[in-house]
Scaffold this active site. Structure first.
Site, PDB file in Angstrom:
ATOM      1  N   SER A 208     -26.634  -0.247-114.915  1.00 55.30           N
ATOM      2  CA  SER A 208     -25.413  -1.439-115.314  1.00 55.30           C
ATOM      3  C   SER A 208     -24.209  -0.414-114.359  1.00 55.30           C
ATOM      4  O   SER A 208     -24.810   0.560-114.974  1.00 55.30           O
ATOM      5  CB  SER A 208     -25.191  -2.356-116.348  1.00 55.30           C
ATOM      6  OG  SER A 208     -25.325  -1.118-117.410  1.00 55.30           O
ATOM      7  N   GLU A 230     -27.743   4.813-109.871  1.00 50.77           N
ATOM      8  CA  GLU A 230     -27.818   3.262-109.020  1.00 50.77           C
ATOM      9  C   GLU A 230     -27.409   2.622-109.491  1.00 50.77           C
ATOM     10  O   GLU A 230     -28.257   2.360-110.345  1.00 50.77           O
ATOM     11  CB  GLU A 230     -29.209   3.587-108.574  1.00 50.77           C
ATOM     12  CG  GLU A 230     -29.624   4.582-108.091  1.00 50.77           C
ATOM     13  CD  GLU A 230     -28.806   5.757-107.274  1.00 50.77           C
ATOM     14  OE1 GLU A 230     -29.418   4.920-106.315  1.00 50.77           O
ATOM     15  OE2 GLU A 230     -29.281   6.440-106.833  1.00 50.77           O
ATOM     16  N   CYS A 264     -31.158  -5.579-108.595  1.00 44.34           N
ATOM     17  CA  CYS A 264     -29.661  -4.760-108.173  1.00 44.34           C
ATOM     18  C   CYS A 264     -28.990  -5.419-106.563  1.00 44.34           C
ATOM     19  O   CYS A 264     -28.037  -5.940-106.524  1.00 44.34           O
ATOM     20  CB  CYS A 264     -29.966  -3.584-108.412  1.00 44.34           C
ATOM     21  SG  CYS A 264     -30.416  -2.833-107.103  1.00 44.34           S
TER      22      CYS A 264
HETATM   23  P1  NAD Z   1     -28.657  -0.653-118.624  1.00 47.91           P
HETATM   24  O1  NAD Z   1     -27.096  -0.258-118.032  1.00 47.91           O
HETATM   25  O2  NAD Z   1     -27.991  -2.062-119.633  1.00 47.91           O
HETATM   26  O3  NAD Z   1     -29.577  -0.034-118.466  1.00 47.91           O
HETATM   27  C1  NAD Z   1     -29.931   1.402-118.033  1.00 47.91           C
HETATM   28  C2  NAD Z   1     -30.444   2.444-118.979  1.00 47.91           C
HETATM   29  O4  NAD Z   1     -29.426   2.584-119.577  1.00 47.91           O
HETATM   30  C3  NAD Z   1     -31.234   2.490-120.541  1.00 47.91           C
HETATM   31  O5  NAD Z   1     -32.257   2.795-120.578  1.00 47.91           O
HETATM   32  C4  NAD Z   1     -30.633   1.742-121.442  1.00 47.91           C
HETATM   33  O6  NAD Z   1     -30.732   2.543-122.489  1.00 47.91           O
HETATM   34  C5  NAD Z   1     -29.440   3.320-121.072  1.00 47.91           C
HETATM   35  N1  NAD Z   1     -28.034   3.188-120.998  1.00 47.91           N
HETATM   36  C6  NAD Z   1     -27.213   2.129-121.196  1.00 47.91           C
HETATM   37  N2  NAD Z   1     -26.031   2.449-121.880  1.00 47.91           N
HETATM   38  C7  NAD Z   1     -25.582   3.901-122.039  1.00 47.91           C
HETATM   39  C8  NAD Z   1     -24.783   4.694-122.112  1.00 47.91           C
HETATM   40  N3  NAD Z   1     -23.345   4.398-122.729  1.00 47.91           N
HETATM   41  N4  NAD Z   1     -25.314   6.240-121.947  1.00 47.91           N
HETATM   42  C9  NAD Z   1     -26.816   6.049-121.391  1.00 47.91           C
HETATM   43  N5  NAD Z   1     -27.594   5.266-121.379  1.00 47.91           N
HETATM   44  C10 NAD Z   1     -27.096   3.805-121.053  1.00 47.91           C
HETATM   45  O7  NAD Z   1     -29.196  -1.520-117.456  1.00 47.91           O
HETATM   46  P2  NAD Z   1     -30.450  -3.147-117.372  1.00 47.91           P
HETATM   47  O8  NAD Z   1     -30.210  -4.018-118.057  1.00 47.91           O
HETATM   48  O9  NAD Z   1     -31.274  -2.149-117.773  1.00 47.91           O
HETATM   49  O10 NAD Z   1     -31.077  -2.671-116.029  1.00 47.91           O
HETATM   50  C11 NAD Z   1     -30.289  -4.167-114.970  1.00 47.91           C
HETATM   51  C12 NAD Z   1     -28.845  -3.540-114.505  1.00 47.91           C
HETATM   52  O11 NAD Z   1     -29.738  -2.350-113.344  1.00 47.91           O
HETATM   53  C13 NAD Z   1     -28.429  -4.719-113.022  1.00 47.91           C
HETATM   54  O12 NAD Z   1     -27.236  -3.754-113.339  1.00 47.91           O
HETATM   55  C14 NAD Z   1     -29.339  -3.877-112.068  1.00 47.91           C
HETATM   56  O13 NAD Z   1     -27.697  -4.643-110.474  1.00 47.91           O
HETATM   57  C15 NAD Z   1     -29.203  -2.566-112.124  1.00 47.91           C
HETATM   58  N6  NAD Z   1     -30.105  -1.304-111.045  1.00 47.91           N
HETATM   59  C16 NAD Z   1     -29.781  -0.859-110.183  1.00 47.91           C
HETATM   60  C17 NAD Z   1     -30.923  -0.564-109.141  1.00 47.91           C
HETATM   61  C18 NAD Z   1     -30.026   0.635-107.474  1.00 47.91           C
HETATM   62  O14 NAD Z   1     -30.967   1.155-107.764  1.00 47.91           O
HETATM   63  N7  NAD Z   1     -29.031   0.133-107.733  1.00 47.91           N
HETATM   64  C19 NAD Z   1     -31.876  -1.507-109.338  1.00 47.91           C
HETATM   65  C20 NAD Z   1     -32.398  -1.533-110.145  1.00 47.91           C
HETATM   66  C21 NAD Z   1     -31.444  -2.336-111.051  1.00 47.91           C
END
Ligand code: NAD
Length: 471
Positions: A208, A230, A264
């Site tokens: 995210s 990303e 995404c």
């Molecule tokens: P998220 O941001 O909640 O978590 C992603 C990862 O980051 C997890 O492993 C989580 O534990 C870790 N994390 C969370 N907060 C953190 C912090 N402060 N510091 C370090 N690590 C942290 O995302 P999600 O809910 O698992 O996935 C969905 C999101 O991912 C959506 O926003 C989607 O659009 C995005 N996404 C982007 C792409 C791309 O390629 N641009 C592809 C797929 C998903």
């Protein structure tokens, strides 16, 4: 940091699938640091051979991996199978990308010696994965990072640790040690601790915008660490003149509702020219009414499964109600047949008359519709977002597409194609809150290695032509 337990729940059933203790950050980084010099010193051909063996291990485990992805994310099995294919295909694509993007080049050789550009790995890379493609997306960082000579600590999403574990087992079975390709259990707290650790050299993140920004801030005073982000999108799909109503409606439905909208690149905003509104919306409604929402292994196969968990489902229902009570008009209501499970129906809401449409990513099966007068207004509306990941134009002439392409702010711009389903052979990334100009997929090679410029001669040979006294 004290150890806690991570429990993964199957969204479609509510059953516990996996549990495990969170990892020790210091120990993981230390282990990776010690493993790095030997891995970086391996010939490139050896590293390539080992990742090819990894692809074979994934092939062998493909049924098991696809079933696990479906269980842990709720995705239909047919879709998980395509994710496994993408994991396997990533290897050859990354080998090609390494050579094309970061290979060695001799620039010129003359009396002044040879000028060369070569690439070196950064060192210890932390890969933080999302839940929606729990194998393919982290793998898109891990494979290129390993080929380039980095070691990897991979922390999957706390919602999909089981898939992360199986993926890493495939690397380890292929002969890449668990110190070089390391599986690490944890949630956001462990993610933060890994990011902040002095012993790491880079963070490759997919998730995210909120978490990506937090990582960027944390590393702002460490410009030497590579950070590839990303992130999400609030992606527009714009419809202007087209006689192909059924195809246009199909592209809209595929863009908005594949993976229950948990991509995404999913279309969040359908921006539609007034004259096309009636026929297109009728056709979209009729198609959406036929969408099967069901558990991943159901027969007949569903088009989409549940969203990831009850919390996500609650938030999406709340967002739909927010739109309704702030001027939105429901075209198809969001329904949740069983409050104890996160199955949602695909929903559509017209938000044309809402004075302040929130510019946030609503990660689920919720499509907003915005009616516009003409193409100019459509482009303005499409760009009304802080994100900039994917955008599609449906209909129009080549000249219209040229204008759209030139004026839209997004890293993926398509014509008469869905917003999602990007090719791994192309770069994949976005602008604004969607990324930090370090696109993944084919360009992942770029952030996995840094260039070193050298001029070289086999013997010292030098003269000073001017400015020396004769004595
Ligand atoms: P998220 O941001 O909640 O978590 C992603 C990862 O980051 C997890 O492993 C989580 O534990 C870790 N994390 C969370 N907060 C953190 C912090 N402060 N510091 C370090 N690590 C942290 O995302 P999600 O809910 O698992 O996935 C969905 C999101 O991912 C959506 O926003 C989607 O659009 C995005 N996404 C982007 C792409 C791309 O390629 N641009 C592809 C797929 C998903």
């Amino acid at each position: 940091m004290s150890q806690t337990e991570i429990i993964s729940i199957e969204p479609a059933t509510g059953n516990e699938l996996w549990r495990g203790k969170t990892g020790d950050v210091d120990a993981a980084v230390d282990r990776a640091r010690r493993a790095w010099p030997a891995w970086a010193a391996q010939p490139l051909a050896t590293r390539i051979e080992l990742v090819r063996r990894f692809a074979n291990e994934v092939r062998k485990a493909s049924d098991k991996l696809a079933e696990l992805i479906s269980k842990e994310t709720g995705k239909p099995l047919w879709e998980s199978r395509t994710e496994v294919e993408a994991v396997i295909n990533k290897v050859d694509i990354s080998v090609t990308a390494y050579a094309e993007r970061t290979g060695q080049k001799k620039l010129d050789s003359a009396l002044q010696g040879t000028a060369a550009v070569r690439h070196k790995p950064h060192g210890v890379m932390v890969v933080l994965g999302p839940y929606n493609f729990p194998a393919h997306l982290p793998n898109g960082h891990i494979v290129p990072a390993l080929i380039a000579g980095n070691v990897v600590i991979f922390k999957p999403s706390e919602k999909t640790p089981a898939v992360g574990e199986l993926l890493m087992e495939c690397f380890n079975k292929a002969g890449i040690s668990a110190a070089v390709a390391q599986f690490f259990v944890g949630g956001p707290e462990e993610g933060k601790a890994l990011v902040a650790h002095r012993g790491i050299d880079g963070v490759l993140f997919t998730g995210s915008a909120q978490a990506g920004i937090a990582i960027n801030k944390r590393l702002a005073s460490n410009p030497g660490k590579i950070v590839a982000l990303e992130m999400g999108g609030n992606n527009p799909i714009v419809v202007i003149d087209t006689p192909k109503i059924t195809d246009a409606a199909t592209l809209i439905v595929q863009s908005a509702f594949t993976s229950a909208g948990q991509r995404c690149t999913a279309a969040r905003r359908l921006i539609i020219k007034e004259s096309m509104y009636g026929p297109i919306i009728d056709e979209v409604k009729s198609l959406v009414s036929r969408i099967i929402v069901g558990e991943p292994f159901a027969d007949p196969a569903p088009f989409m499964g549940p969203v990831i968990d009850n919390n996500a489902a609650d938030q999406l229902v709340e967002s739909f109600l927010y739109f309704l009570s702030n001027g939105g008009k429901a075209i198809r209501h969001m329904t949740r047949p069983d409050d104890s499970l996160p199955f949602l129906s695909p929903s559509i809401i017209d938000t044309t008359d809402m004075p302040d449409r929130p510019d946030v990513e609503l990660f689920g099966p919720l499509l907003q519709v915005i009616k516009v007068k003409d193409f100019d207004q459509a482009i303005i509306e499409a760009n009304r977002t802080r994100f900039g990941l994917a955008a599609s134009l449906i209909g129009g002439s080549p000249q219209d597409y040229n204008r759209f392409w030139a004026n839209i702010r997004a890293g993926i711009v398509n014509w008469n194609r869905p917003t999602n389903g990007a090719s791994s052979n192309a770069p994949f990334g976005g602008l604004g809150l969607s990324g930090n100009h370090r696109p993944a997929a084919f360009y992942a090679a770029d952030y996995c290695a840094y260039p070193v410029a050298s001029t070289e001669m086999d013997q010292p040979r030098a003269t000073i032509g001017v400015g020396l006294s004769t004595t």
